[in-house]
Design a protein around this motif. Structure first.
Motif, PDB file in Angstrom:
ATOM      1  N   UNK A 140       0.820  -1.213   0.000  1.00  0.00           N
ATOM      2  CA  UNK A 140       0.000   0.000   0.000  1.00  0.00           C
ATOM      3  C   UNK A 140       0.853   1.262   0.000  1.00  0.00           C
ATOM      4  N   UNK A 141       2.099   1.149   0.440  1.00  0.00           N
ATOM      5  CA  UNK A 141       2.917   2.345   0.590  1.00  0.00           C
ATOM      6  C   UNK A 141       3.628   2.811  -0.663  1.00  0.00           C
ATOM      7  N   UNK A 142       3.435   2.146  -1.796  1.00  0.00           N
ATOM      8  CA  UNK A 142       4.140   2.575  -3.009  1.00  0.00           C
ATOM      9  C   UNK A 142       3.143   3.097  -4.039  1.00  0.00           C
ATOM     10  N   UNK A 143       3.609   4.037  -4.852  1.00  0.00           N
ATOM     11  CA  UNK A 143       2.786   4.605  -5.911  1.00  0.00           C
ATOM     12  C   UNK A 143       2.907   3.713  -7.139  1.00  0.00           C
ATOM     13  N   UNK A 144       1.851   2.954  -7.407  1.00  0.00           N
ATOM     14  CA  UNK A 144       1.926   1.968  -8.487  1.00  0.00           C
ATOM     15  C   UNK A 144       0.602   1.848  -9.214  1.00  0.00           C
ATOM     16  N   UNK A 145       0.693   1.556 -10.500  1.00  0.00           N
ATOM     17  CA  UNK A 145      -0.440   1.067 -11.272  1.00  0.00           C
ATOM     18  C   UNK A 145      -0.270  -0.445 -11.366  1.00  0.00           C
ATOM     19  N   UNK A 146      -1.364  -1.191 -11.314  1.00  0.00           N
ATOM     20  CA  UNK A 146      -1.223  -2.646 -11.295  1.00  0.00           C
ATOM     21  C   UNK A 146      -2.494  -3.333 -11.784  1.00  0.00           C
ATOM     22  N   UNK A 147      -2.322  -4.613 -12.139  1.00  0.00           N
ATOM     23  CA  UNK A 147      -3.441  -5.481 -12.497  1.00  0.00           C
ATOM     24  C   UNK A 147      -3.255  -6.818 -11.795  1.00  0.00           C
ATOM     25  N   UNK A 161       3.469  -3.272 -22.891  1.00  0.00           N
ATOM     26  CA  UNK A 161       2.023  -3.295 -23.090  1.00  0.00           C
ATOM     27  C   UNK A 161       1.596  -4.596 -23.760  1.00  0.00           C
ATOM     28  N   UNK A 162       2.391  -5.078 -24.714  1.00  0.00           N
ATOM     29  CA  UNK A 162       2.075  -6.336 -25.390  1.00  0.00           C
ATOM     30  C   UNK A 162       2.165  -7.511 -24.420  1.00  0.00           C
ATOM     31  N   UNK A 163       3.181  -7.506 -23.547  1.00  0.00           N
ATOM     32  CA  UNK A 163       3.312  -8.592 -22.579  1.00  0.00           C
ATOM     33  C   UNK A 163       2.199  -8.523 -21.545  1.00  0.00           C
ATOM     34  N   UNK A 164       1.805  -7.312 -21.191  1.00  0.00           N
ATOM     35  CA  UNK A 164       0.696  -7.133 -20.244  1.00  0.00           C
ATOM     36  C   UNK A 164      -0.568  -7.768 -20.801  1.00  0.00           C
ATOM     37  N   UNK A 165      -0.810  -7.633 -22.078  1.00  0.00           N
ATOM     38  CA  UNK A 165      -1.989  -8.221 -22.700  1.00  0.00           C
ATOM     39  C   UNK A 165      -1.935  -9.749 -22.623  1.00  0.00           C
ATOM     40  N   UNK A 166      -0.735 -10.326 -22.767  1.00  0.00           N
ATOM     41  CA  UNK A 166      -0.583 -11.780 -22.643  1.00  0.00           C
ATOM     42  C   UNK A 166      -0.933 -12.226 -21.226  1.00  0.00           C
ATOM     43  N   UNK A 167      -0.485 -11.469 -20.223  1.00  0.00           N
ATOM     44  CA  UNK A 167      -0.778 -11.834 -18.841  1.00  0.00           C
ATOM     45  C   UNK A 167      -2.273 -11.766 -18.546  1.00  0.00           C
ATOM     46  N   UNK A 168      -2.937 -10.787 -19.118  1.00  0.00           N
ATOM     47  CA  UNK A 168      -4.338 -10.522 -18.778  1.00  0.00           C
ATOM     48  C   UNK A 168      -5.324 -11.310 -19.623  1.00  0.00           C
ATOM     49  N   UNK A 169      -4.858 -11.927 -20.681  1.00  0.00           N
ATOM     50  CA  UNK A 169      -5.801 -12.570 -21.606  1.00  0.00           C
ATOM     51  C   UNK A 169      -6.456 -13.804 -21.002  1.00  0.00           C
ATOM     52  N   UNK A 170      -5.861 -14.389 -19.933  1.00  0.00           N
ATOM     53  CA  UNK A 170      -6.436 -15.591 -19.337  1.00  0.00           C
ATOM     54  C   UNK A 170      -7.447 -15.274 -18.239  1.00  0.00           C
ATOM     55  N   UNK A 171      -7.610 -13.987 -17.921  1.00  0.00           N
ATOM     56  CA  UNK A 171      -8.547 -13.608 -16.854  1.00  0.00           C
ATOM     57  C   UNK A 171      -9.983 -13.832 -17.338  1.00  0.00           C
TER      58      UNK A 171
END
Length: 293
Positions: A151-158, A283-293
């Motif tokens: 919680x203590x770090x400034x981050x965007x995440x999925x 961004x392309x790798x992020x899409x690979x990670x999220x495609x199984x959700x």
């Protein structure tokens, strides 16, 4: 004349406060790292690092040079990113840093990425949670994979995948094969634990605290492979990410105990510094990670 390579090497030494660890990180020899830092100090005209006892510390000049190194190297990385965008992913770089428990899952996904984008140079850094957060603070990578985003770090995440935490034991353990084991039934067991501060350790301690149990820690180990070996050697039981013990569980070298409240369902998260413009490769790798959700 100060070189970009000297800046890169000094940044690694400054973060690790160790010539040896910096050398391992950069795949260089320790004398080569020391020599480059010495040349940088000569160019600057001031000592950048001082040794007190067995520890290294940055001097005031070292702090100034480190801040400039972050700015200079960051701008070069942004330039690479913009050029990669113009080239349409035919060239470029993707840097991913993961906690050690994620190293069993991420390589497969990186394999998919590399087959799709063979021109992208990919690097994967594996470390414990503390090392990952240090790299995150220095903005050294494109994406960071960890169990829980502090919680203590400034981050965007999925959130992108399940990461169940289970109790493991040797196959001949007296509780192996039993169902609905009460947490109190394992309270007296000797536990092999991850180091303090690890995500798995935090989740484990939170669970047992809620049960009013204070487990006996026989041994702390910083690698999941070492924990699995210790459990197979019957030195105790452990709480570990199921994925990190997958092969041993499938081979019957370890068993998962059916303890009430387990598995503890956690998730993997992919994060990056808040406000950072991630590269087209990231961004392309992020899409690979999220495609199984």
């Amino acid at each position: 004349m100060t070189s970009i390579r000297q800046m890169q090497i000094f940044r690694s030494v400054a973060r690790n406060l160790s010539y040896t660890r910096a050398a391992e990180e950069l795949n260089l020899t320790q004398p080569a790292v020391f020599t480059q830092v010495r040349h940088l100090q000569e160019n600057v005209g001031s000592p950048l690092i001082e040794r007190i006892g067995k520890r290294l510390f940055l001097t005031e000049a070292g702090e100034v040079v480190l801040a400039s190194a972050h700015d200079i190297l960051g701008e070069l990385e942004r330039l690479d990113m913009r050029l990669a965008e113009l080239r349409g992913m035919t060239r470029g770089r993707l840097r991913v840093c993961v906690v050690s428990t994620a190293k069993y899952d991420i390589p497969r996904r990186l394999g998919d990425f590399c087959r799709m984008y063979p021109g992208i140079d990919v690097s994967l850094t594996v470390g414990n949670r503390e090392e990952l957060l240090s790299r995150f603070a220095a903005n050294e990578d494109d994406l960071y994979v960890l169990g829980t985003v502090p919680k203590g770090i400034e981050a965007d995440w999925h959130q992108y995948a399940e990461n169940p935490i289970v109790v493991i034991a040797a196959p001949d353990h007296p509780l192996a094969g039993k169902s609905k084991i009460k947490p109190s039934d394992i309270a007296g067991e000797a536990f092999i634990m991850r180091e303090k501060g690890s995500g798995t350790r935090i989740a484990t301690e939170r669970f047992f605290s809620g049960e009013g149990i204070s487990p006996t820690v026989r041994m702390e180990l910083g690698a999941n492979e070492a924990i699995s070996e210790a459990v197979m050697a019957r030195l105790g039981i452990s709480v570990i990410s199921r994925g990190s013990a997958r092969l041993e569980l499938q081979a019957g070298k370890l068993v998962e105990l059916n303890v009430n409240g387990f598995p503890i369902l956690r998730h993997w998260h992919v994060a990056w510094p808040k406000g950072k413009r991630i590269s087209v490769g990231a961004d392309a790798f992020l899409k690979i990670l999220l495609e199984e959700i």
